[in-house]
Enzyme design. Structure first.
Site, PDB file in Angstrom:
ATOM      1  N   ASP A 186       7.867   5.233 -10.273  1.00 53.00           N
ATOM      2  CA  ASP A 186       8.775   5.069  -9.128  1.00 53.00           C
ATOM      3  C   ASP A 186      10.249   5.130  -9.533  1.00 53.00           C
ATOM      4  OD1 ASP A 186       6.942   5.037  -7.064  1.00 53.00           O
ATOM      5  OD2 ASP A 186       6.523   2.913  -7.283  1.00 53.00           O
TER       6      ASP A 186
ATOM      7  N   ASP B 168       7.946   6.781   8.501  1.00 51.73           N
ATOM      8  CA  ASP B 168       7.390   8.070   8.901  1.00 51.73           C
ATOM      9  C   ASP B 168       6.532   8.695   7.810  1.00 51.73           C
ATOM     10  OD1 ASP B 168       9.270   8.905   7.044  1.00 51.73           O
ATOM     11  OD2 ASP B 168      10.564   9.914   8.498  1.00 51.73           O
ATOM     12  N   GLY B 169       6.488   8.064   6.633  1.00 47.02           N
ATOM     13  CA  GLY B 169       5.668   8.590   5.558  1.00 47.02           C
ATOM     14  C   GLY B 169       6.213   9.838   4.896  1.00 47.02           C
TER      15      GLY B 169
ATOM     16  N   ARG C 185      -1.508  -0.865 -10.110  1.00 38.72           N
ATOM     17  CA  ARG C 185      -0.317  -1.664 -10.373  1.00 38.72           C
ATOM     18  C   ARG C 185      -0.674  -3.140 -10.482  1.00 38.72           C
ATOM     19  NH1 ARG C 185       3.469   1.709  -7.069  1.00 38.72           N
ATOM     20  NH2 ARG C 185       2.255   3.539  -6.505  1.00 38.72           N
TER      21      ARG C 185
ATOM     22  N   GLY D 234       2.570   3.763   1.493  1.00 40.83           N
ATOM     23  CA  GLY D 234       3.123   4.034   2.807  1.00 40.83           C
ATOM     24  C   GLY D 234       3.555   5.465   3.016  1.00 40.83           C
ATOM     25  N   ARG D 235       3.792   6.187   1.923  1.00 43.87           N
ATOM     26  CA  ARG D 235       4.141   7.605   2.048  1.00 43.87           C
ATOM     27  C   ARG D 235       3.584   8.411   0.886  1.00 43.87           C
ATOM     28  NH1 ARG D 235       9.501   9.106  -0.456  1.00 43.87           N
ATOM     29  NH2 ARG D 235      10.004   7.411  -1.869  1.00 43.87           N
TER      30      ARG D 235
ATOM     31  N   ASP E 233       4.759  -4.242  -7.551  1.00 45.32           N
ATOM     32  CA  ASP E 233       4.046  -3.042  -7.117  1.00 45.32           C
ATOM     33  C   ASP E 233       4.593  -1.787  -7.793  1.00 45.32           C
ATOM     34  OD1 ASP E 233       6.176  -3.955  -5.165  1.00 45.32           O
ATOM     35  OD2 ASP E 233       5.979  -1.874  -4.531  1.00 45.32           O
ATOM     36  N   ASN E 234       5.627  -1.950  -8.622  1.00 47.07           N
ATOM     37  CA  ASN E 234       6.164  -0.825  -9.380  1.00 47.07           C
ATOM     38  C   ASN E 234       5.929  -0.998 -10.879  1.00 47.07           C
ATOM     39  OD1 ASN E 234       7.120   0.430  -7.076  1.00 47.07           O
ATOM     40  ND2 ASN E 234       9.148  -0.489  -7.233  1.00 47.07           N
TER      41      ASN E 234
ATOM     42  N   GLY F   9       0.809  -1.211   0.000  1.00 43.97           N
ATOM     43  CA  GLY F   9       0.000   0.000   0.000  1.00 43.97           C
ATOM     44  C   GLY F   9       0.840   1.257   0.000  1.00 43.97           C
TER      45      GLY F   9
END
Length: 500
Positions: free
Chosen positions: A267, A130-131, A188, A97-98, A257-258, A95
């Protein structure tokens, strides 16, 4: 550079958020985190115009909007759920994440586009992260994504870069930033894997229907639209990866996922461009085994697409064996389709408009000579363009090789082949070759110089200069001739790093 305004935004975006209307398991709604003292590093005004945005509002409130401090009217911020194979190992929940999807707009060409903030704080999928994003990776993604666009390679785009005015903590303390990414969508292979891993066939079907309606509407009336979707995605990826190889691009982290369903490059973390040609080149610090090396990318593309096919099997046919047979036929065609795209592009790079059986061997022998003599990939092909007309161009081409005898022999064979490639004058052939062999690519050392100046000295002049040069990659630009040159030994970049 513009400081954040306290003014409220009117309606600078005309959002139409279709992904947010999908079932809740597709995403988690998530507001961006606040930035301490945001200021606007760069706004891509031509792209903003193309998206139909209010450019003056972007200039006024861009620091606040693109940092996440001001959520514009009509936005519906969310973090997308997906899974993925990372270096061959499956992770059922990854997912955003940032990254936070602000929403979607319909651009001036009638195309739906995502607008996403990267580095805008923690989400439900951040795990222990920390995103946030550091300034360096934000500038790298801005540079490379816009360079890919100018090179004619399908890719996500850079709309803005904002400094947050607060640090992020990695191995060192670094200045923080947020990147605003524009994409045809952020769906994706891993998005399909997320539902398939949970046995949620209805979710896979809903996602496939959404993708067909959004990206492949011409497939809706096919007898088997889901199989047609698989064929179309494989075709786009075969064409995309062939074009990566044509310009010497290494993605660096081709996890499932990319890999987008739309066929865009996404990405730009540890990505890099080849200097000296070698098919086994790897720059990514996390690719210890060379899984995603330059020449491995076509095969990895096929492997990733096989994983996509696995998720779609229940949609292809209710008979499991029949479904598998259909999927295997498509994935086997991928290799043939890639070879067609790659060979067509390589013929263009060496100036051929016609087809002969010996063309593949001619191309491979040039690449072998480049590898043996450590020729610079970009320069060698650019100078070959000028060698069409005998004279100084030929000498420049040979100068790209440490020992030019082998290249000289190849030139003779090439000229003989050109005599059978009729229908174009020498100036026309030269112009056609220069249109596909760039003079400028985002060389790794130039990117690092621009990042270092920005991070260490808050000097963005090299960043701006690099963007200006890369906006016209196929033009000579004599004032920037130094940007064509490969790195000196002390400037060489041996490793690139992921931006997380």
């Amino acid at each position: 550079m513009t400081l954040a305004s306290n003014a409220s935004s009117s309606r600078p975006f005309s959002f139409d958020n279709s992904y947010a209307r999908l079932p809740q398991q597709f995403f988690t709604r998530q507001a961006p985190s606040k930035a301490a003292e945001p200021w606007l590093i760069k706004l891509n005004e031509p792209l903003a115009e193309e998206l139909g945005l209010d450019v003056e509002a972007m200039k006024r409130d861009g620091a606040a909007i693109f940092s996440g401090n001001l959520v514009p009217e009509g936005a519906d911020p969310l973090a997308m759920a997906y899974a993925g194979h990372q270096f061959g190992s499956f992770v059922p929940l990854l997912g955003d994440g940032r990254a936070i999807l602000l929403g979607e707009v319909i651009d001036r060409n009638g195309q739906r586009r995502d607008i996403q903030l990267k580095g805008a704080g923690q989400t439900a999928y951040s795990r222990r992260g920390d995103g946030r994003a550091a300034l360096g990776p934000v500038l790298r993604e801005y540079i490379v994504s816009e360079a890919m666009y100018a090179l004619g390679i399908p890719a996500t785009r850079a709309l803005a870069a904002v400094s947050t005015g607060q640090p992020v903590y990695r191995e060192n303390i670094l200045p923080g930033a947020v990147f605003t990414r524009v994409a045809a969508s952020h769906i994706r292979v891993g998005t399909f894997q997320f539902f398939a891993a949970r046995g949620d066939t209805d979710g896979v079907r809903a996602l496939a229907d959404y993708v067909i309606n959004r990206h492949y509407p011409e497939l809706r009336d096919r007898d088997n639209p889901y199989l047609a979707l698989y064929e179309a995605v494989c075709e786009r990826q075969a064409a995309l990866i062939a074009r990566w190889l044509h310009i010497g691009f290494i993605h660096g982290v081709m996890n499932t996922d990319n890999m987008t369903i739309s066929g865009e490059t996404i990405d730009f973390g540890p990505c890099a461009f080849i200097d000296e040609y070698h098919p086994g080149t790897v720059f990514s610090s996390i690719d210890q085994g060379g899984r995603y090396a330059y020449a491995n990318q076509p095969g990895i593309g096929q492997w990733n697409l096989a994983r996509l096919g696995e998720t779609l099997l229940p949609l292809f046919d209710t008979d499991a064996e029949k479904a598998l047979e259909l999927a295997n036929a498509v994935i086997q065609q991928y290799g043939e389709r890639f070879q067609i795209h790659w060979l067509r592009g390589m013929r263009e790079k060496i100036g051929l408009a016609t087809v002969e059986d010996g063309d593949l061997e001619l191309i491979q022998s040039l690449l072998a000579a480049m590898q043996a003599q450590q020729a610079d990939f970009t320069l060698a092909f650019r100078r070959l363009s000028d060698a069409v007309i005998a004279g100084d161009g030929e000498a420049l081409f040979l100068s790209a090789f440490r020992e030019p005898d082998g290249a000289r022999e190849w030139l003779g064979r090439w000229r003989d082949r050109l005599t059978r490639d009729e229908g174009r004058t020498e100036p026309d052939r030269r112009a056609a070759m220069r249109a596909v062999n760039p003079a400028f690519v985002p060389r790794n050392h130039r990117i690092e110089q621009a990042i270092s100046a920005a991070v260490e000295e808050a000097d963005f002049s090299l960043f701006e200069a690099l963007l200006a040069v890369l906006a016209k990659p196929y033009e000579d630009q004599p004032a920037f001739a130094a940007y064509m040159e490969p790195p000196k030994p002390e400037e060489r970049v041996l490793q690139t790093f992921c931006g997380t």
